[in-house]
Scaffold this motif. Structure first.
Motif, short mmCIF file in Angstrom:
data_model
loop_
_atom_site.label_atom_id
_atom_site.label_comp_id
_atom_site.label_asym_id
_atom_site.label_seq_id
_atom_site.Cartn_x
_atom_site.Cartn_y
_atom_site.Cartn_z
N ASN A 79 -7.75 3.80 39.78
CA ASN A 79 -9.02 4.21 40.36
C ASN A 79 -9.73 5.20 39.46
O ASN A 79 -10.94 5.11 39.26
N ALA A 80 -8.99 6.18 38.91
CA ALA A 80 -9.60 7.21 38.06
C ALA A 80 -10.23 6.60 36.81
O ALA A 80 -11.42 6.79 36.54
N VAL A 81 -9.44 5.85 36.05
CA VAL A 81 -9.97 5.32 34.78
C VAL A 81 -10.88 4.12 35.03
O VAL A 81 -11.82 3.87 34.27
N GLY A 82 -10.60 3.35 36.11
CA GLY A 82 -11.49 2.23 36.43
C GLY A 82 -12.85 2.72 36.87
O GLY A 82 -13.87 2.10 36.56
N GLY A 83 -12.87 3.86 37.58
CA GLY A 83 -14.13 4.45 37.97
C GLY A 83 -14.94 4.88 36.76
O GLY A 83 -16.17 4.76 36.74
N ILE A 84 -14.27 5.39 35.73
CA ILE A 84 -14.97 5.81 34.52
C ILE A 84 -15.64 4.62 33.85
O ILE A 84 -16.81 4.69 33.43
N ALA A 85 -14.91 3.51 33.75
CA ALA A 85 -15.49 2.31 33.13
C ALA A 85 -16.69 1.81 33.92
O ALA A 85 -17.75 1.49 33.35
N ALA A 86 -16.54 1.73 35.25
CA ALA A 86 -17.64 1.24 36.09
C ALA A 86 -18.83 2.19 36.05
O ALA A 86 -19.99 1.77 36.03
N GLN A 87 -18.55 3.49 36.05
CA GLN A 87 -19.63 4.47 36.01
C GLN A 87 -20.37 4.45 34.68
O GLN A 87 -21.58 4.70 34.63
N THR A 88 -19.66 4.20 33.60
CA THR A 88 -20.32 4.08 32.31
C THR A 88 -21.27 2.89 32.31
O THR A 88 -22.36 2.95 31.72
N LEU A 89 -20.89 1.84 33.00
CA LEU A 89 -21.78 0.68 33.13
C LEU A 89 -23.03 1.05 33.91
O LEU A 89 -24.07 0.38 33.79
N ALA A 90 -22.97 2.13 34.72
CA ALA A 90 -24.13 2.58 35.48
C ALA A 90 -25.27 2.99 34.55
O ALA A 90 -26.43 3.02 34.97
N VAL A 91 -24.94 3.32 33.29
CA VAL A 91 -25.99 3.62 32.32
C VAL A 91 -26.92 2.42 32.17
O VAL A 91 -28.14 2.56 32.07
N VAL A 92 -26.34 1.23 32.19
CA VAL A 92 -27.14 0.01 32.06
C VAL A 92 -28.03 -0.18 33.29
O VAL A 92 -29.21 -0.53 33.17
N ALA A 93 -27.46 0.08 34.48
CA ALA A 93 -28.24 -0.08 35.71
C ALA A 93 -29.41 0.90 35.73
O ALA A 93 -30.54 0.53 36.08
#
Length: 347
Positions: A79-93
């Motif tokens: 959850n911790a590291v997966g959240g980081i990856a998904a949140q970084t993708l939020a830059v695109v959004a």
């Protein structure tokens, strides 16, 4: 129902409801946070990375802690590291809603760049911890303490960017660059509201986010046990995505308000705090070192998050104004890396 065994169907409903509540809270948070950043004089970068990042990371903190306490270390780590990856993708959004230029171009600043470097360093330390000796002191791996100290030191460096010695690097101002200067409050939702009232709302939103994070963790554990899905995929693909919703929604809302520095800092700052989730999970996990409980999937996720952070840093340095379909090369790279990571975990 809260104390009994949840069914798979109820768990899915809870996941959807928690996601919807998180989205609503995040939209409110963007307006309150932008106003408080101006009134306090802290600036969007520091306010966004620290306080904004803290509130948007609360759900992830709760998810990681509850999973660790319940004896699901791989779910907690994922959850911790997966959240980081998904949140970084939020830059695109968020970039998709800033049509004048790429978000990395408009929000480029020394502070955001330093937060990105801090994030890369924290991720590197977490990977080193996994391959270090499996020792604990009072149930905590020494790397957890090091992560906290490095984060505090990083914040100190970011606050020193006004020092003349730091002025050797400065983002060149263009007509598309949005400078972080306090705005005069227009007539609207937050005009005329007392600062104390805004802080109360800020805290109330944080409380709701915490409850949503607890509910997501309970539901995700049921999904994990009922479907046979891998912990890494559940942690990154379900918990991680919901964990990333606050950053994604608040960043989009902030961009629409013209607070691009706040939007970018919320994502990168929230990611830094999510690395500290590993230290919190390590403290909550009674089975030894959380870092050494991580499997190949979780380490793969950590490497993906580090790679995506590197791509963001390159985007901040290159500062491409426009790209294909209004998305820069770094945005497309983020999409490719994240999609490839999810496909690999699902195979």
């Amino acid at each position: 129902m809260l104390s009994g065994e949840w069914t798979l169907g109820w768990s899915v409903v809870v996941l959807l409801l928690a996601g919807a509540v998180t989205v609503w809270c995040s939209v409110r948070l963007a307006g309150v946070g932008d106003t408080l950043a101006d009134r306090t004089g802290w600036g969007e970068a520091v306010f966004g990375a620290v306080l904004f990042g803290l509130v948007t990371s609360l759900s992830g903190i709760v998810m990681t802690t509850v999973a660790a306490v319940d004896g699901e270390p791989r779910l907690a780590y994922g959850n911790a590291v997966g959240g980081i990856a998904a949140q970084t993708l939020a830059v695109v959004a968020a970039d998709a809603f800033h049509r004048r230029a790429n978000l990395e171009h408009a929000a480029a600043s020394l502070q955001n760049l330093l937060f990105g470097v801090l994030l890369a360093g924290l991720l590197g330390l977490s990977l080193m911890a996994t391959f270090s000796p499996d020792v604990t002191v009072a149930g905590v791996h020494p790397a957890s303490i090091v992560l906290v100290l490095v984060y505090i030191g990083g914040l100190h460096l970011v606050r020193r960017t006004d020092d003349p010695m730091w002025q050797a690097w400065e983002a060149v101002r263009t007509k598309e660059t949005v400078e972080d200067v306090p705005d005069e409050e227009p007539e609207g939702t937050y005009a005329g509201r007392r600062t104390g009232t805004l802080w109360v709302e800020f805290g109330a939103i944080a409380g709701v986010v915490i409850v949503a994070g607890w509910a997501v963790t309970q539901a995700a554990q049921v999904v994990l046990s009922s479907t046979g899905l891998r912990a890494g995929l559940v942690g990154a693909g379900i918990m991680g995505i919901i964990n990333a919703l606050p950053e994604a929604v608040t960043s989009i809302a902030a961009v629409r308000r013209g607070a691009v520095t706040l939007a970018f800092a919320a994502i990168i700052g929230g990611n830094c705090l999510d690395v500290l989730n590993l230290a919190i999970g390590d403290l909550a996990y009674s089975g030894g070192s959380l870092f050494h409980a991580a499997g190949r999937d979780e380490l793969f996720l950590s490497a993906a998050a580090l790679l995506m952070t590197t791509v963001v840093l390159v985007g901040l340095l290159v500062r491409q104004k426009t790209g294909w379909l209004r998305l820069g090369f770094d945005g497309w790279l983020l999409v490719v890396v994240y999609a490839g990571t999810m496909v690999t975990l699902a195979v």
